[in-house]
Design a protein around this motif. Structure first.
Motif, mmCIF file in Angstrom:
data_model
loop_
_atom_site.group_PDB
_atom_site.id
_atom_site.type_symbol
_atom_site.label_atom_id
_atom_site.label_comp_id
_atom_site.label_asym_id
_atom_site.label_seq_id
_atom_site.Cartn_x
_atom_site.Cartn_y
_atom_site.Cartn_z
ATOM 1 N N UNK A 91 0.830 -1.211 0.000
ATOM 2 C CA UNK A 91 0.000 0.000 0.000
ATOM 3 C C UNK A 91 0.860 1.255 0.000
ATOM 4 N N UNK A 92 0.322 2.336 -0.502
ATOM 5 C CA UNK A 92 1.044 3.590 -0.622
ATOM 6 C C UNK A 92 1.659 3.987 0.718
ATOM 7 N N UNK A 93 2.970 4.287 0.686
ATOM 8 C CA UNK A 93 3.762 4.736 1.839
ATOM 9 C C UNK A 93 4.051 3.638 2.865
ATOM 10 N N UNK A 94 3.500 2.451 2.721
ATOM 11 C CA UNK A 94 3.843 1.349 3.619
ATOM 12 C C UNK A 94 5.132 0.676 3.131
ATOM 13 N N UNK A 95 6.000 0.320 4.072
ATOM 14 C CA UNK A 95 7.281 -0.257 3.662
ATOM 15 C C UNK A 95 7.748 -1.401 4.556
ATOM 16 N N UNK A 96 6.908 -1.845 5.472
ATOM 17 C CA UNK A 96 7.282 -2.905 6.401
ATOM 18 C C UNK A 96 6.100 -3.855 6.569
ATOM 19 N N UNK A 97 6.422 -5.157 6.706
ATOM 20 C CA UNK A 97 5.376 -6.161 6.902
ATOM 21 C C UNK A 97 5.714 -7.005 8.118
ATOM 22 N N UNK A 98 4.760 -7.119 9.037
ATOM 23 C CA UNK A 98 4.913 -8.050 10.144
ATOM 24 C C UNK A 98 4.210 -9.340 9.745
ATOM 25 N N UNK A 99 4.905 -10.509 9.798
ATOM 26 C CA UNK A 99 4.257 -11.775 9.425
ATOM 27 C C UNK A 99 3.051 -12.046 10.319
ATOM 28 N N UNK A 100 2.053 -12.696 9.742
ATOM 29 C CA UNK A 100 0.812 -12.909 10.482
ATOM 30 C C UNK A 100 1.025 -13.766 11.723
ATOM 31 N N UNK A 101 2.034 -14.663 11.701
ATOM 32 C CA UNK A 101 2.255 -15.519 12.860
ATOM 33 C C UNK A 101 2.871 -14.763 14.045
ATOM 34 N N UNK A 102 3.387 -13.542 13.762
ATOM 35 C CA UNK A 102 3.962 -12.740 14.846
ATOM 36 C C UNK A 102 2.993 -11.686 15.362
ATOM 37 N N UNK A 103 1.843 -11.620 14.734
ATOM 38 C CA UNK A 103 0.859 -10.604 15.132
ATOM 39 C C UNK A 103 -0.342 -11.269 15.801
ATOM 40 N N UNK A 104 -0.796 -10.652 16.866
ATOM 41 C CA UNK A 104 -1.995 -11.124 17.563
ATOM 42 C C UNK A 104 -3.177 -10.284 17.095
ATOM 43 N N UNK A 105 -4.150 -10.960 16.503
ATOM 44 C CA UNK A 105 -5.317 -10.233 16.009
ATOM 45 C C UNK A 105 -6.438 -10.316 17.042
ATOM 46 N N UNK A 106 -6.970 -9.160 17.382
ATOM 47 C CA UNK A 106 -8.001 -9.098 18.411
ATOM 48 C C UNK A 106 -9.276 -9.768 17.935
ATOM 49 N N UNK A 107 -10.094 -10.117 18.888
ATOM 50 C CA UNK A 107 -11.331 -10.822 18.573
ATOM 51 C C UNK A 107 -12.250 -10.017 17.680
ATOM 52 N N UNK A 108 -12.165 -8.664 17.804
ATOM 53 C CA UNK A 108 -13.027 -7.832 16.956
ATOM 54 C C UNK A 108 -12.529 -7.768 15.518
ATOM 55 N N UNK A 109 -11.326 -8.334 15.263
ATOM 56 C CA UNK A 109 -10.729 -8.431 13.925
ATOM 57 C C UNK A 109 -10.437 -7.082 13.286
ATOM 58 N N UNK A 110 -10.423 -6.029 14.064
ATOM 59 C CA UNK A 110 -10.131 -4.720 13.487
ATOM 60 C C UNK A 110 -8.792 -4.162 13.940
ATOM 61 N N UNK B 139 -4.567 -5.250 15.460
ATOM 62 C CA UNK B 139 -3.535 -6.260 15.723
ATOM 63 C C UNK B 139 -2.552 -5.703 16.734
ATOM 64 N N UNK B 140 -1.843 -6.613 17.376
ATOM 65 C CA UNK B 140 -0.801 -6.227 18.321
ATOM 66 C C UNK B 140 0.390 -7.151 18.097
ATOM 67 N N UNK B 141 1.604 -6.587 18.147
ATOM 68 C CA UNK B 141 2.816 -7.393 18.006
ATOM 69 C C UNK B 141 3.951 -6.741 18.773
ATOM 70 N N UNK B 142 4.955 -7.512 19.097
ATOM 71 C CA UNK B 142 6.112 -7.002 19.831
ATOM 72 C C UNK B 142 6.862 -5.991 18.982
ATOM 73 N N UNK B 143 7.291 -4.927 19.574
ATOM 74 C CA UNK B 143 7.980 -3.853 18.842
ATOM 75 C C UNK B 143 9.283 -4.334 18.213
ATOM 76 N N UNK B 144 9.878 -5.344 18.812
ATOM 77 C CA UNK B 144 11.154 -5.851 18.272
ATOM 78 C C UNK B 144 10.956 -7.074 17.378
ATOM 79 N N UNK B 145 9.705 -7.358 16.991
ATOM 80 C CA UNK B 145 9.422 -8.536 16.167
ATOM 81 C C UNK B 145 9.963 -8.396 14.758
ATOM 82 N N UNK B 146 9.955 -7.189 14.226
ATOM 83 C CA UNK B 146 10.454 -6.957 12.866
ATOM 84 C C UNK B 146 11.288 -5.690 12.839
ATOM 85 N N UNK B 147 12.191 -5.634 11.863
ATOM 86 C CA UNK B 147 13.002 -4.435 11.664
ATOM 87 C C UNK B 147 12.322 -3.538 10.639
ATOM 88 N N UNK B 148 12.581 -2.249 10.678
ATOM 89 C CA UNK B 148 12.011 -1.341 9.670
ATOM 90 C C UNK B 148 12.369 -1.813 8.248
#
Length: 435
Positions: free
Chosen positions: A121-140, A142-151
């Protein structure tokens, strides 16, 4: 006009009676001029053809920045501006699939669900893998550790594989299956290739019979033409089988002239030793030009290399390179792979690709005298540590063709090598991919 014979006499180690293999290879390489004719072929017809020109990429590959993972795309500022926070929380504002980009805006508190290969997407440049992200029950969110991925992680850049204007494949390359896919990914549907090399071959000998003919006393079935056909087919040349030619000067002369008129290269088996009925040498002194007749090599000592013309004397009519291979079946295969194969590739316009050698420990002592190169048939195996070991297949007679079927490599014993002790390391040339 410089003759092959004159040229070969200037080569280091020249010996007309026992030319070292390396010197013979140098002579052949010098005279194996590539064909010049070029044709355009459709991509599906380009497999195993030789590229006549560099292929330059007309586009970036990939054509756009895309995700290397299934996950969530966001701006790197989210990480750099998170301070001492141990986790990052973002709201999901959309979804991007391969072929279906997300075109909306994304701010620093948001992310986009992305699949592998989807446009970033426009201006996005980093992807956190889905297995490292916790998706909330409301599905809107996500939460992940700040050190999970590098810029900048998990993003493939446009042109990362190939940039527009970059050479994708070099002239002289033999097109492989993977190359067809690469060319298709560039939108290229046709390529320029060298025309196929034309190779005429025949066997000589009154004792030879073709398949289907009865065997009279003292006669054998001609196996060499089938071996040559198979080896030539692997090289994707146009092979012209001229059958069996009797040991008669008139028949041999007619066959050689006809072959020179229709082919770039002429291969014969048999008829190049010193027997009373071997007329090839006599004929080539009339309308040919021969560089050498004998090699310091086993098997394959009687081997002729030169040129023949379709006319009555050298320089008249159409010329062709000539290889007079021995008559013994194993010697035919050995000499083909050690001298003929590279010449045919070079004449096809292909970049030279010497057959690789690897080291192996000999399982037994091997008899060998210095002063000639030997190519013994062997069976190579790897132990649990990945180390190679090899043993000869038994009889090394050049007439025992079954030894080639039993073997999976040549044991290459160099010109200056002598006796080989058990456990001593030797060079081997694996048959895989060539035979």
């Amino acid at each position: 006009m410089t003759t092959l014979n004159e040229f070969s006499r200037c080569v280091s180690q020249y010996d007309p009676h026992a030319l070292p293999v390396s010197a013979a290879q140098a002579i052949v390489r010098q005279w194996a001029a590539p064909v010049t004719a070029v044709e355009r072929v459709a991509l599906r017809d380009a497999l195993d053809r030789v590229l006549a020109a560099d292929i330059v990429s007309p586009i970036n590959v990939p054509s756009h920045d895309n995700s290397a993972m299934d996950g969530y795309a966001f701006k790197r500022e989210v990480l750099t501006e998170s301070g001492n926070a141990s986790t990052v929380e973002l709201s999901i504002v959309g979804k991007a699939l391969a072929g279906h980009p997300y075109t909306g805006q994304v701010d620093a508190t948001q992310c986009v669900r992305v699949m592998t290969g989807a446009c970033m997407p426009l201006h996005c440049d980093t992807v956190v893998p889905q297995e490292l992200a916790e998706r909330h029950a409301d599905s809107t969110t996500i939460r992940f550790a700040a050190n999970a991925v590098a810029p900048g992680a998990n993003r493939r850049l446009a042109g990362e594989d190939l940039a527009c204007g970059q050479v994708a494949l070099r002239a002289g390359r033999i097109v492989r299956a993977s190359d067809l896919g690469l060319l298709a990914s560039l939108g290229i549907g046709e390529v320029s290739v060298r025309r196929r090399l034309r190779v005429a071959f025949f066997s000589t000998g009154d004792e030879l019979r073709s398949l289907g003919e009865p065997l009279e006393p003292g006669c054998v079935y001609d196996s060499n033409r089938y071996t040559l056909f198979a080896m030539l087919r692997r090289l994707n040349v146009d092979a012209l089988d001229l059958g069996v030619v009797r040991d008669e000067p008139a028949a041999l002369e007619a066959a050689l002239r006809s072959a020179a008129a229709s082919a770039d290269v002429v291969l014969t088996s048999g008829g190049v030793s010193v027997g009373e009925a071997d007329f090839t040498k006599q004929l080539l002194q009339t309308f040919g030009d021969v560089a050498f007749w004998s090699l310091a090599m086993r098997p394959g000592r009687p081997l002729a290399f030169g040129r023949v013309w379709s006319g009555e004397r050298p320089g008249l009519g159409s010329p062709a390179l000539f290889f007079g291979l021995p008559g013994n079946p194993v010697a035919v295969m050995v000499t083909f792979y050690q001298l003929v194969r590279e010449a045919l590739l070079l004449m096809s316009g292909a970049t030279s690709q010497p057959l690789p050698l690897i080291h192996a420990a000999s399982r037994q002592a091997i008899r060998k005298r210095a002063g000639r190169t030997e190519f013994q048939r062997g069976v190579a195996t790897q132990d649990a540590q990945g180390q190679w070991h090899v043993a000869p297949t038994g009889s090394q007679s050049s007439g025992v063709l079954s030894s080639m079927s039993e073997a999976n490599c040549f044991i290459v014993l160099g010109h200056d090598q002598g006796e080989i002790d058990e456990g001593e390391r030797v060079d081997i040339m694996l048959f895989d991919s060539i035979i």
